[in-house]
Design a protein around this motif. Structure first.
Motif, PDB file in Angstrom:
ATOM      1  N   THR A 136       0.863  -1.308   0.032  1.00 16.81           N
ATOM      2  CA  THR A 136      -0.117  -0.035   0.152  1.00 16.81           C
ATOM      3  C   THR A 136       0.906   1.362  -0.015  1.00 16.81           C
ATOM      4  O   THR A 136       0.717   2.199  -0.965  1.00 16.81           O
ATOM      5  N   LEU A 137       1.985   1.283   1.062  1.00 17.11           N
ATOM      6  CA  LEU A 137       2.781   2.407   1.004  1.00 17.11           C
ATOM      7  C   LEU A 137       3.573   2.625  -0.188  1.00 17.11           C
ATOM      8  O   LEU A 137       3.750   3.691  -0.759  1.00 17.11           O
ATOM      9  N   PHE A 138       4.039   1.660  -1.054  1.00 14.37           N
ATOM     10  CA  PHE A 138       4.751   1.512  -2.043  1.00 14.37           C
ATOM     11  C   PHE A 138       4.172   2.167  -3.265  1.00 14.37           C
ATOM     12  O   PHE A 138       4.352   3.013  -3.873  1.00 14.37           O
ATOM     13  N   GLY A 139       2.615   1.711  -3.018  1.00 10.18           N
ATOM     14  CA  GLY A 139       1.841   2.173  -4.401  1.00 10.18           C
ATOM     15  C   GLY A 139       1.627   3.741  -4.157  1.00 10.18           C
ATOM     16  O   GLY A 139       1.614   4.321  -5.156  1.00 10.18           O
ATOM     17  N   VAL A 140       1.334   4.219  -2.965  1.00 15.14           N
ATOM     18  CA  VAL A 140       1.216   5.659  -2.933  1.00 15.14           C
ATOM     19  C   VAL A 140       2.393   6.467  -3.069  1.00 15.14           C
ATOM     20  O   VAL A 140       2.337   7.603  -3.811  1.00 15.14           O
ATOM     21  N   ALA A 141       3.574   5.862  -2.845  1.00 16.48           N
ATOM     22  CA  ALA A 141       4.913   6.437  -3.207  1.00 16.48           C
ATOM     23  C   ALA A 141       4.915   6.704  -4.860  1.00 16.48           C
ATOM     24  O   ALA A 141       5.306   7.472  -5.424  1.00 16.48           O
ATOM     25  N   GLY A 142       4.684   5.489  -5.440  1.00 17.13           N
ATOM     26  CA  GLY A 142       4.521   5.424  -6.965  1.00 17.13           C
ATOM     27  C   GLY A 142       3.668   6.634  -7.269  1.00 17.13           C
ATOM     28  O   GLY A 142       3.886   7.177  -8.559  1.00 17.13           O
ATOM     29  N   LEU A 143       2.440   6.925  -6.777  1.00 19.39           N
ATOM     30  CA  LEU A 143       1.397   7.797  -7.178  1.00 19.39           C
ATOM     31  C   LEU A 143       2.137   9.146  -7.130  1.00 19.39           C
ATOM     32  O   LEU A 143       1.921  10.058  -7.699  1.00 19.39           O
ATOM     33  N   PHE A 144       2.720   9.307  -5.876  1.00 17.88           N
ATOM     34  CA  PHE A 144       3.307  10.496  -5.586  1.00 17.88           C
ATOM     35  C   PHE A 144       4.584  11.058  -6.595  1.00 17.88           C
ATOM     36  O   PHE A 144       4.472  12.099  -7.235  1.00 17.88           O
ATOM     37  N   ALA A 145       5.236  10.044  -6.877  1.00 17.81           N
ATOM     38  CA  ALA A 145       6.359  10.109  -7.979  1.00 17.81           C
ATOM     39  C   ALA A 145       5.619  10.498  -9.431  1.00 17.81           C
ATOM     40  O   ALA A 145       6.044  11.336 -10.178  1.00 17.81           O
ATOM     41  N   MET A 146       4.406   9.930  -9.760  1.00 19.82           N
ATOM     42  CA  MET A 146       3.734  10.143 -11.059  1.00 19.82           C
ATOM     43  C   MET A 146       3.113  11.526 -10.950  1.00 19.82           C
ATOM     44  O   MET A 146       2.979  12.223 -12.051  1.00 19.82           O
ATOM     45  N   LEU A 147       2.976  12.137  -9.794  1.00 19.61           N
ATOM     46  CA  LEU A 147       2.410  13.572  -9.766  1.00 19.61           C
ATOM     47  C   LEU A 147       3.744  14.539  -9.836  1.00 19.61           C
ATOM     48  O   LEU A 147       3.420  15.568  -9.755  1.00 19.61           O
ATOM     49  N   GLY A 148       4.804  13.861  -9.855  1.00 19.06           N
ATOM     50  CA  GLY A 148       5.947  14.768  -9.978  1.00 19.06           C
ATOM     51  C   GLY A 148       6.346  15.201  -8.728  1.00 19.06           C
ATOM     52  O   GLY A 148       7.204  16.085  -8.613  1.00 19.06           O
ATOM     53  N   ALA A 149       5.948  14.778  -7.470  1.00 23.64           N
ATOM     54  CA  ALA A 149       6.514  15.172  -6.199  1.00 23.64           C
ATOM     55  C   ALA A 149       7.427  14.117  -5.984  1.00 23.64           C
ATOM     56  O   ALA A 149       7.091  12.987  -5.161  1.00 23.64           O
ATOM     57  N   ASP A 150       8.506  14.290  -6.276  1.00 24.74           N
ATOM     58  CA  ASP A 150       9.512  13.227  -6.124  1.00 24.74           C
ATOM     59  C   ASP A 150      10.097  13.313  -4.617  1.00 24.74           C
ATOM     60  O   ASP A 150      10.367  12.198  -4.086  1.00 24.74           O
ATOM     61  N   PHE A 151      10.154  14.423  -3.973  1.00 21.35           N
ATOM     62  CA  PHE A 151      10.721  14.626  -2.685  1.00 21.35           C
ATOM     63  C   PHE A 151       9.553  13.682  -1.744  1.00 21.35           C
ATOM     64  O   PHE A 151      10.017  12.935  -1.050  1.00 21.35           O
ATOM     65  N   LEU A 152       8.353  13.868  -2.098  1.00 22.18           N
ATOM     66  CA  LEU A 152       7.344  13.015  -1.297  1.00 22.18           C
ATOM     67  C   LEU A 152       7.338  11.785  -1.464  1.00 22.18           C
ATOM     68  O   LEU A 152       7.284  10.839  -0.450  1.00 22.18           O
ATOM     69  N   ALA A 153       7.733  11.180  -2.956  1.00 24.57           N
ATOM     70  CA  ALA A 153       7.926   9.931  -2.989  1.00 24.57           C
ATOM     71  C   ALA A 153       9.012   9.314  -2.190  1.00 24.57           C
ATOM     72  O   ALA A 153       8.813   8.173  -1.624  1.00 24.57           O
ATOM     73  N   ILE A 154      10.275  10.102  -2.289  1.00 27.02           N
ATOM     74  CA  ILE A 154      11.367   9.451  -1.270  1.00 27.02           C
ATOM     75  C   ILE A 154      11.055   9.516  -0.169  1.00 27.02           C
ATOM     76  O   ILE A 154      11.649   8.541   0.751  1.00 27.02           O
ATOM     77  N   THR A 155      10.501  10.514   0.408  1.00 27.30           N
ATOM     78  CA  THR A 155      10.122  10.466   2.062  1.00 27.30           C
ATOM     79  C   THR A 155       9.235   9.168   2.134  1.00 27.30           C
ATOM     80  O   THR A 155       9.425   8.491   3.354  1.00 27.30           O
ATOM     81  N   GLN A 156       8.377   9.133   1.534  1.00 27.55           N
ATOM     82  CA  GLN A 156       7.362   7.995   1.407  1.00 27.55           C
ATOM     83  C   GLN A 156       8.066   6.544   1.460  1.00 27.55           C
ATOM     84  O   GLN A 156       7.712   5.790   2.467  1.00 27.55           O
TER      85      GLN A 156
END
Lengths: 171, 139
Positions: free
Chosen positions: A36-56
């Motif tokens: 679940t958390l990894f999927g959310v990280a992927g969604l963050f990355a797709m939104l261009g929020a790379d910092f959020l994806a890394i933090t996640q």
């Protein structure tokens, strides 16, 4: 291609989220929380929020999930003998779930989303770093004090527990 | 909208999944077939036979270490944008940025010194002091 990857991540998040909720085995629930958390990280990355994806990925998958599994290891209840929740517990749980869903649904529906295709910056990390070190310098340093308090608080809480343990052993 | 560097990350993940499956799948094809008899299904721990169930309660000190780990994990997250932007901002505010981060780290080192001095980290010592503890001290 982009849409397909998005649906893949969304499906992964939702399906593993269902598994977290409905799994009887708490360890399996904890592990599927990782997806679940990894999927959310992927969604963050797709939104261009790379910092959020890394933090996640780093904090939630690397840290919080480990903490969750540690809590599972420290609980007394084995997986097989989970107490069956009675029906009266399900009714308030259902009411609150529906209420929370309604609130979130209303907020999402009532928000005016900026749907114009804005070009996402190539890397948000450098911009975040610039803002953090110039404009938001006080919150930045304040964050370290919050972390310090969390560390000392955790130490004090567990230390009290440790004294109990020692007394138990000595008696 | 998918940036190219994310495609690389995705490719990396896919290759990781593929590689793990390749290794295990190849082993499945080549290994000799045998059904689960005797000690076949016993979990392997350096040749030792496991004692008891895996569902034991772990010592709470593991939790403390995990909590400290998360706090320093968050610290790393804060250092990361600083490191990413340091080079580009160095000519203008190099020393200021350096001092800012040193203050940030110093505050957290204060916490580390505190838990270290208070003996929250040396739980191995306290464990060895008491004899006949029922707790499992290691995984």
């Amino acid at each position: 291609m982009g849409d397909m990857v998005f649906y893949l991540f969304a499906l992964m998040t939702v399906l593993s989220g269902f598994f977290v909720v409905f799994s009887k085995n708490i360890v399996h629930a904890g592990f599927s929380l990782m997806f679940t958390l990894f999927g959310v990280a992927g969604l963050f990355a797709m939104l261009g929020a790379d910092f959020l994806a890394i933090t996640q990925t780093m904090v939630y998958i690397g840290g919080v999930l480990v903490l969750v599994l540690f809590v599972v290891m420290m609980t007394r209840i084995p997986a097989q003998n989970l107490p069956k929740s009675s029906f009266n517990r399900k009714i308030p749980a259902g009411i609150f779930s529906v209420l929370i869903f309604a609130i979130v649904f209303k907020v999402i529906g009532g928000t005016e989303w900026n749907v114009l295709p804005v070009d996402a910056p190539e890397a948000t990390i450098s911009m975040i770093g610039q803002k953090l070190l110039t404009e938001f310098i006080f919150p930045f340093e304040y964050a370290s004090i919050v972390l310090l308090l969390a560390m000392i608080g955790a130490a004090i809480l567990i230390r009290e527990r440790k004294i109990d343990d020692d007394e138990e052993v000595q008696s | 909208m998918l940036h190219e560097h994310y495609a690389v990350v995705l490719l990396f993940i896919l290759f990781g999944i593929f590689f793990a499956n390749l290794a295990l799948g190849a082993a499945k094809i080549f290994r000799p077939r045998s059904n689960r008899v005797g000690d076949k299904g016993v979990s392997f721990e350096c040749g030792e036979l496991p004692v008891g169930s895996a569902w034991v309660r772990f010592n709470i000190r593991f939790y403390l270490i995990a909590l400290f780990f998360i706090i320093f994990d968050v610290e790393v997250i804060f250092i990361y944008p600083w490191a990413a932007v340091f080079k580009s901002l160095y000519p203008a505010l190099g020393s200021l940025m350096f001092i800012e981060m040193m203050v940030f780290i110093a505050i957290l080192v204060l916490g580390l010194v505190y838990i270290w001095a208070k003996g929250d980290l040396d739980w191995v010592k306290t464990l060895s002091k008491r004899d006949g503890n029922k707790e499992v001290s290691g995984a």
